[in-house]
Design a protein around this motif. Sequence first.
Motif, PDB file in Angstrom:
ATOM      1  N   LEU A   1      -1.901   0.043  -9.609  1.00 50.46           N
ATOM      2  CA  LEU A   1      -2.580   1.075 -10.389  1.00 50.46           C
ATOM      3  C   LEU A   1      -1.823   1.336 -11.683  1.00 50.46           C
ATOM      4  N   PRO A   2      -2.427   2.071 -12.615  1.00 51.93           N
ATOM      5  CA  PRO A   2      -1.697   2.402 -13.846  1.00 51.93           C
ATOM      6  C   PRO A   2      -0.474   3.252 -13.524  1.00 51.93           C
ATOM      7  N   GLY A   3       0.525   3.197 -14.383  1.00 51.35           N
ATOM      8  CA  GLY A   3       1.687   4.045 -14.185  1.00 51.35           C
ATOM      9  C   GLY A   3       1.292   5.513 -14.154  1.00 51.35           C
ATOM     10  N   PHE A   4       1.924   6.266 -13.267  1.00 55.36           N
ATOM     11  CA  PHE A   4       1.687   7.704 -13.231  1.00 55.36           C
ATOM     12  C   PHE A   4       2.247   8.339 -14.503  1.00 55.36           C
TER      13      PHE A   4
ATOM     14  N   ARG B   1      -4.942   3.111 -17.783  1.00 54.99           N
ATOM     15  CA  ARG B   1      -6.022   2.313 -17.197  1.00 54.99           C
ATOM     16  C   ARG B   1      -5.561   0.866 -17.080  1.00 54.99           C
ATOM     17  N   VAL B   2      -5.991   0.205 -16.015  1.00 47.32           N
ATOM     18  CA  VAL B   2      -5.715  -1.221 -15.864  1.00 47.32           C
ATOM     19  C   VAL B   2      -6.883  -1.965 -16.496  1.00 47.32           C
ATOM     20  N   ARG B   3      -6.693  -2.357 -17.754  1.00 46.74           N
ATOM     21  CA  ARG B   3      -7.732  -3.081 -18.492  1.00 46.74           C
ATOM     22  C   ARG B   3      -7.053  -3.973 -19.518  1.00 46.74           C
ATOM     23  N   ALA B   4      -7.729  -5.043 -19.886  1.00 50.08           N
ATOM     24  CA  ALA B   4      -7.181  -5.969 -20.871  1.00 50.08           C
ATOM     25  C   ALA B   4      -6.945  -5.240 -22.188  1.00 50.08           C
TER      26      ALA B   4
ATOM     27  N   LEU C   1       2.561  -0.111 -15.250  1.00 48.68           N
ATOM     28  CA  LEU C   1       1.919  -0.360 -13.964  1.00 48.68           C
ATOM     29  C   LEU C   1       2.814   0.057 -12.809  1.00 48.68           C
ATOM     30  N   VAL C   2       2.170   0.363 -11.687  1.00 52.81           N
ATOM     31  CA  VAL C   2       2.869   0.755 -10.473  1.00 52.81           C
ATOM     32  C   VAL C   2       2.277   0.005  -9.293  1.00 52.81           C
ATOM     33  N   VAL C   3       3.136  -0.476  -8.425  1.00 51.23           N
ATOM     34  CA  VAL C   3       2.712  -1.057  -7.147  1.00 51.23           C
ATOM     35  C   VAL C   3       3.183  -0.127  -6.038  1.00 51.23           C
TER      36      VAL C   3
END
Length: 552
Positions: free
Chosen positions: A66-69, A507-510, A516-518
Motif C-alpha cells: 500500500l502507499p506509505g502512511f 496512491r499506488v499509481r504509475a 510504499l509500505v509492505v
Amino acid sequence: MHADLLFTGGPVLTPEVHEAPGGPAGRGATVVAVTGDRITAVGNSEVHDLIGPRTEVVDLAGRLLLPGFQDAHVHPVPAGLELSQCDLTGARTAEETLATVRAYADAHPEREWITGGGWSMEAFAGGTPTKELLDAVVPDRPVYLPNRDHHGAWVNSRALELAGVTRDTPDPADGRFERDPSGEPNGMLQEGAMQYVGRHTPRATAADRLAALLHAQRELHALGITAWQDALVGAFVGMDDPSDAYLTAARDGSLTARVVGALWWDRERGVEQIPELVERRAALSHGRFRAGSVKLMLDGVAENGTAALLDPYLDRCGCATANRGKSFIDPAQLPSYVTELDALGFQCHFHALGDRAVRDALDAVEAARRANGRSDTRPHLAHLQVVHPDDVPRFARLGATANIQPLWAAHEPQMDELTLPFLGPERAAWQYPFGALLRSGARLAAGSDWPVSSADPLQGIHVAVNRVAPEGTGPVFLPAERIDLTAALVAYTAGSAYANHLDDTGRVRAGAHADLVVLDRDPYAGAPEEIASAKVALTYVGGERVHAASGA
C-alpha cells in the motif's frame, strides 16, 4: 527500461480499490514496478517483463502493498526528546508512574531538572496528581512532567519555588493553577500555566533536537510512515522550536521523510505576526521540508475542561456549570486572521477539539472562502472530539479536511471517567463522528498527535474500524461512527497526502513517488478485530528502503 525494484505476488491497494471498498484481494493489481524514485508500472503478470539483471524483486507472498502512511498531525521532535528523558508512557498506575520517576532520578544524579513526560491522567484521582507525590520521590531537584496530552504539567514544590509560583500568582487567561483547599498551587498546571515553570527548564541543544528528530524518524519509518505534518513548528510552553533540526536534516540529506511544518501562531499576538510567518516559510522550506502551514490552536482538551464548548460543562452531579472552556484565539478576530493567511497561500491547521472551537474554525474558513474565493490552501481541522451535527456537512461544503486521531475514539478510562460525565449523553454521542463526516462527503485525513498517543497507524486504523481499543474487547464506542477498512487506510494515505499537499504520493499509481509500505499480512483477509495485529515489514521512500523488520 528495466525496473530497479519490483513487488509481486500480493494484493495492492490501488486507487481503483479506494473507489470500490471491499479490499484488493482477488481483483486488481498484484505487481508494482519502481524505477528511480517513481512507480513506473502497476498491473499483473505483464509487469514481469520489466525484470532485468539488476532488478530487486520483493516477493509479497500474499502480504498487502500500500502507499506509505502519512501522519497529518504529529510532534516528532518532542517525542524524540521525551524518549531520551523520563518517559512515563508505559506507566499505567500512580505507583508505576512514581516508581519510574524515582528510578530515572536515581539513574541521573547529574540532571539539574527531571524532565520528560507522558503520564496518564486516569492514573490519578480526577486526573490531577499533586506536588506532594513528586516531593516524596524527588525532594531535592525541580521536576517538570507534561501529561500524555501535553495540555497539563505536573511539578514538584522545588519547581514551583524556582518559578516563583505562590498562592498569590493569578491564573493566566489561557490556563490555570490547580489549587488545594487553602488556595496553594497543588503542583498541577493546566494549559497556559505550564509556561510559568516550563520556561525555566533546561533547553535542549541544537544537537539534541537533531538527534531527537532522527530518532523519531526511525520510529515513524518502522511504523510505515513516509511523510508527516509537524503540528507545532515554533516555541511553546517549554517546548523547543524544532525548525533548526528540520533545516539541518533537510540540507544534509538525513531527512528521509517528506515533512510539512505547521508554523506556530502565537496566540498572545495578532495579525502583526503574519509578515514573520511569511519570512519563516521562505527561510525554512528546503528539500523534503516545507513550512507552508500555520497551526492555530483554538482550544484545549475536554479532560481538563478547556475544550471550547457551545454549552457549559456539567459537574459530577450532571448539573450545568459556568465553564464553557477556553478560546485561545479571539473568535471575533479569527476570521480576519484566517482570511489573510489564506490570501497569502498558507494552509490553516486548526486544533479544534470542542464543538465551539470546531464551529469557530469553520466560520473562519467560510469567511476566507467568501473573501478570497475557493483556493487550494486545503485547511484542515484536527482532533474533532465534539462536533455539533449542524456542522458536520459544512466540512464538505467548505472543502475543509477532517483530520482525525482515531485512536482516541474508544472506551478507556480517560474517556469514561474524565470526559463522558462532564459532557452529558447528547454531546457524548457527537464525539469523533468519523462515519457521519464520511457520509456527508468530507475528506478524512488521519494522524496520531504522537507523543500524546501511539504513532502506529495500524492501531489507529483498528479503532477507526472497530471503535474499540486495540487491546480491548468492547463495548463499541458509538457504533454508527465506525468506518470500513478501506476508508481508514485511505485516510492515512491519500487523505493525509492531500492535507500535506503531497499530490505525487498517497496512491499506488504509475508516476507517483515510490513511497510504499509492505505489511506482514493482508488485513482484508482477517477479521476486523485482528487489524492491530498487523505489523509493517518494509518501508520505502522514493524507492529507497528506510525500514526492514527482522525477517522481512
